[in-house]
Design a protein around this motif. Sequence first.
Motif, mmCIF file in Angstrom:
data_model
loop_
_atom_site.group_PDB
_atom_site.id
_atom_site.type_symbol
_atom_site.label_atom_id
_atom_site.label_comp_id
_atom_site.label_asym_id
_atom_site.label_seq_id
_atom_site.Cartn_x
_atom_site.Cartn_y
_atom_site.Cartn_z
ATOM 1 N N LYS A 294 -17.316 -17.747 -5.616
ATOM 2 C CA LYS A 294 -17.618 -19.150 -5.293
ATOM 3 C C LYS A 294 -16.976 -19.579 -3.982
ATOM 4 C CE LYS A 294 -17.217 -23.846 -7.174
ATOM 5 N NZ LYS A 294 -16.701 -24.669 -8.301
ATOM 6 N N GLU A 295 -15.712 -19.146 -3.767
ATOM 7 C CA GLU A 295 -14.970 -19.587 -2.588
ATOM 8 C C GLU A 295 -15.172 -18.670 -1.376
ATOM 9 O OE1 GLU A 295 -10.920 -19.955 -3.834
ATOM 10 O OE2 GLU A 295 -11.327 -21.655 -5.172
ATOM 11 N N GLY A 296 -15.692 -17.468 -1.608
ATOM 12 C CA GLY A 296 -15.980 -16.565 -0.500
ATOM 13 C C GLY A 296 -14.783 -15.802 0.029
ATOM 14 N N HIS A 297 -13.686 -15.756 -0.730
ATOM 15 C CA HIS A 297 -12.527 -14.940 -0.344
ATOM 16 C C HIS A 297 -11.792 -14.513 -1.602
ATOM 17 C CE1 HIS A 297 -9.459 -17.979 -1.272
ATOM 18 N NE2 HIS A 297 -10.304 -18.860 -0.789
ATOM 19 N N ASP A 298 -10.923 -13.494 -1.460
ATOM 20 C CA ASP A 298 -10.324 -12.889 -2.663
ATOM 21 C C ASP A 298 -8.810 -12.996 -2.730
ATOM 22 O OD1 ASP A 298 -9.369 -11.073 -0.836
ATOM 23 O OD2 ASP A 298 -10.327 -9.319 -1.719
ATOM 24 N N ASP A 299 -8.216 -13.927 -1.989
ATOM 25 C CA ASP A 299 -6.763 -14.139 -2.015
ATOM 26 C C ASP A 299 -5.976 -12.892 -1.608
ATOM 27 O OD1 ASP A 299 -7.358 -16.675 -2.960
ATOM 28 O OD2 ASP A 299 -6.785 -16.262 -5.028
ATOM 29 N N GLY A 300 -6.593 -12.019 -0.826
ATOM 30 C CA GLY A 300 -5.899 -10.820 -0.358
ATOM 31 C C GLY A 300 -5.862 -9.682 -1.358
ATOM 32 N N GLN A 301 -6.634 -9.808 -2.437
ATOM 33 C CA GLN A 301 -6.600 -8.797 -3.495
ATOM 34 C C GLN A 301 -7.075 -7.434 -3.008
ATOM 35 O OE1 GLN A 301 -8.825 -6.984 -5.397
ATOM 36 N NE2 GLN A 301 -7.944 -6.805 -7.434
ATOM 37 N N LEU A 302 -8.163 -7.402 -2.239
ATOM 38 C CA LEU A 302 -8.710 -6.124 -1.791
ATOM 39 C C LEU A 302 -7.769 -5.439 -0.804
ATOM 40 C CD1 LEU A 302 -11.115 -4.208 -2.104
ATOM 41 C CD2 LEU A 302 -12.197 -5.356 -0.158
ATOM 42 N N ALA A 303 -7.095 -6.218 0.024
ATOM 43 C CA ALA A 303 -6.141 -5.641 0.967
ATOM 44 C C ALA A 303 -5.003 -4.952 0.221
ATOM 45 C CB ALA A 303 -5.586 -6.723 1.892
ATOM 46 N N LEU A 304 -4.530 -5.564 -0.856
ATOM 47 C CA LEU A 304 -3.472 -4.945 -1.648
ATOM 48 C C LEU A 304 -3.973 -3.662 -2.304
ATOM 49 C CD1 LEU A 304 -0.737 -6.624 -3.683
ATOM 50 C CD2 LEU A 304 -1.964 -4.718 -4.712
ATOM 51 N N SER A 305 -5.212 -3.691 -2.819
ATOM 52 C CA SER A 305 -5.787 -2.476 -3.396
ATOM 53 C C SER A 305 -5.864 -1.365 -2.353
ATOM 54 C CB SER A 305 -7.191 -2.764 -3.954
ATOM 55 O OG SER A 305 -7.121 -3.495 -5.155
ATOM 56 N N GLY A 306 -6.144 -1.732 -1.123
ATOM 57 C CA GLY A 306 -6.192 -0.751 -0.047
ATOM 58 C C GLY A 306 -4.833 -0.130 0.215
ATOM 59 N N ASP A 307 -3.791 -0.969 0.221
ATOM 60 C CA ASP A 307 -2.439 -0.442 0.401
ATOM 61 C C ASP A 307 -2.094 0.531 -0.728
ATOM 62 O OD1 ASP A 307 -2.153 -1.919 2.678
ATOM 63 O OD2 ASP A 307 -0.728 -3.367 1.849
ATOM 64 N N VAL A 308 -2.472 0.167 -1.960
ATOM 65 C CA VAL A 308 -2.211 1.046 -3.097
ATOM 66 C C VAL A 308 -2.936 2.378 -2.928
ATOM 67 C CG1 VAL A 308 -2.611 1.367 -5.581
ATOM 68 C CG2 VAL A 308 -1.729 -0.811 -4.715
ATOM 69 N N ALA A 309 -4.209 2.327 -2.542
ATOM 70 C CA ALA A 309 -4.993 3.553 -2.355
ATOM 71 C C ALA A 309 -4.348 4.472 -1.324
ATOM 72 C CB ALA A 309 -6.424 3.205 -1.947
ATOM 73 N N HIS A 310 -3.837 3.899 -0.252
ATOM 74 C CA HIS A 310 -3.220 4.714 0.791
ATOM 75 C C HIS A 310 -1.876 5.275 0.338
ATOM 76 C CE1 HIS A 310 -5.873 4.404 4.346
ATOM 77 N NE2 HIS A 310 -6.326 3.330 3.719
ATOM 78 N N ILE A 311 -1.123 4.519 -0.451
ATOM 79 C CA ILE A 311 0.137 5.043 -0.991
ATOM 80 C C ILE A 311 -0.144 6.218 -1.924
ATOM 81 C CG2 ILE A 311 2.101 4.548 -2.499
ATOM 82 C CD1 ILE A 311 1.980 1.636 -1.441
ATOM 83 N N LEU A 312 -1.124 6.067 -2.810
ATOM 84 C CA LEU A 312 -1.456 7.144 -3.746
ATOM 85 C C LEU A 312 -1.903 8.399 -3.002
ATOM 86 C CD1 LEU A 312 -3.332 5.204 -6.600
ATOM 87 C CD2 LEU A 312 -0.899 5.751 -6.406
ATOM 88 N N ASP A 313 -2.664 8.216 -1.936
ATOM 89 C CA ASP A 313 -3.062 9.363 -1.111
ATOM 90 C C ASP A 313 -1.838 10.051 -0.504
ATOM 91 O OD1 ASP A 313 -5.815 9.344 -1.426
ATOM 92 O OD2 ASP A 313 -6.203 9.347 0.726
ATOM 93 N N SER A 314 -0.909 9.253 0.005
ATOM 94 C CA SER A 314 0.288 9.824 0.635
ATOM 95 C C SER A 314 1.116 10.598 -0.377
ATOM 96 C CB SER A 314 1.134 8.707 1.263
ATOM 97 O OG SER A 314 0.432 8.064 2.316
ATOM 98 N N VAL A 315 1.194 10.088 -1.605
ATOM 99 C CA VAL A 315 1.928 10.793 -2.664
ATOM 100 C C VAL A 315 1.281 12.145 -2.931
ATOM 101 C CG1 VAL A 315 2.507 10.772 -5.130
ATOM 102 C CG2 VAL A 315 2.847 8.704 -3.741
ATOM 103 N N ARG A 316 -0.032 12.158 -3.094
ATOM 104 C CA ARG A 316 -0.729 13.428 -3.363
ATOM 105 C C ARG A 316 -0.597 14.386 -2.191
ATOM 106 N NH1 ARG A 316 -6.013 14.217 -4.261
ATOM 107 N NH2 ARG A 316 -6.812 12.187 -3.618
ATOM 108 N N ASN A 317 -0.593 13.843 -0.975
ATOM 109 C CA ASN A 317 -0.417 14.706 0.192
ATOM 110 C C ASN A 317 0.950 15.390 0.161
ATOM 111 O OD1 ASN A 317 -2.950 14.159 1.251
ATOM 112 N ND2 ASN A 317 -2.219 12.496 2.575
ATOM 113 N N GLU A 318 1.979 14.655 -0.275
ATOM 114 C CA GLU A 318 3.309 15.240 -0.400
ATOM 115 C C GLU A 318 3.312 16.359 -1.437
ATOM 116 O OE1 GLU A 318 6.280 14.579 1.289
ATOM 117 O OE2 GLU A 318 4.893 13.565 2.646
ATOM 118 N N TRP A 319 2.539 16.174 -2.498
ATOM 119 C CA TRP A 319 2.443 17.222 -3.530
ATOM 120 C C TRP A 319 1.587 18.394 -3.067
ATOM 121 C CZ3 TRP A 319 0.625 13.481 -7.976
ATOM 122 C CH2 TRP A 319 1.697 12.654 -8.348
#
Length: 328
Positions: A294-319
């Motif tokens: 309705k409001e046309g924005h997500d309160d930064g939720q998708l950006a946080l999900s992106g940070d999480v995705a990149h952290i998880l990738d970095s963890v797997r890369n370390e493994w």
Amino acid sequence: MMTYNWGMIGTGWIAHEMADALNKVNGTIYAVADLNEDKLQKFASEKNISKTYKDPDEMIKDPDIDVIYIATPHTYHFEYIKKALNAGKHVFCEKAITVNATQFDEVKELATKNNLILTEGFTLLHMPIYDQVRDLINSGEIGDVKLVQVNFGSLKDYDPKNRFFNKELAGGALLDIGGYATAFARTFLKEQPNNILTTVKYFETGVDEQSGIILKNSSEQMAVMALSMRAKQPKRGIISGTKGYVEINNYPRATSAEITYTEDAHKQTTHTITSGNAEQALEYEVSDMQRYIKEGHDDGQLALSGDVAHILDSVRNEWGMKYPFELK
């Protein structure tokens, strides 16, 4: 209240919970799709859904659908998200939203380009208690945040054939439960971590069974995480600052937080704040998703999900751990 035509892909246990939430908040569910005809018809009957599709692709093409909800195994998320966004549908996808950061970046760009809302099913991002916790921390009440500790341990039945332990389906603790812990940690870190230390124990199928993860960012804040799929742990998160700490139990669906003030070593004081209802966790998700649309924005939720995705990738890369489909 505005209602939306939701189309659901998948009929597993979390889809059952989401269907109940949709019926309460939205009042109706427009359609559901599942490759299994028996499960499809049973689900539609139980949740009062009149329109069914055996082919999810056909449901995505339905011009009357506003939002696609995806509750399939992780490895199917990416393609369904892309198809839905290209069809002009908003998307709510269960975690992990994608199996790696490359996929995430692609769907985020597509959602932005098409001016559509794309949201990941992290309940903790929608529980009302976190508004109070963030306000408290931002006010400086516990001082400068130095350390976040968070764990998640579930006890999955020993079954090498189950999807939780299937490497072809991106099984393992990191994507199944690690996203919650990482989302909690990232929420209370000022910046994205740029330094990761980690170790892992593998299950016999090659997926990560349990791990220890330490994150540090350029502000020298640290997060310490422990994950396991074969050892139960309390779901506890602690945000520690120079004047006190906040402890949150059952943090994925938290309704309370205990604040302990430590500035005076001889006179520590504690009080508890409460908000929300754990049984309404998915209703909060639906309400927020519909508000985002309705409001046309997500309160930064998708950006946080992106940070999480990149952290998880970095963890797997370390493994040094790759899923089989990433090697093709």
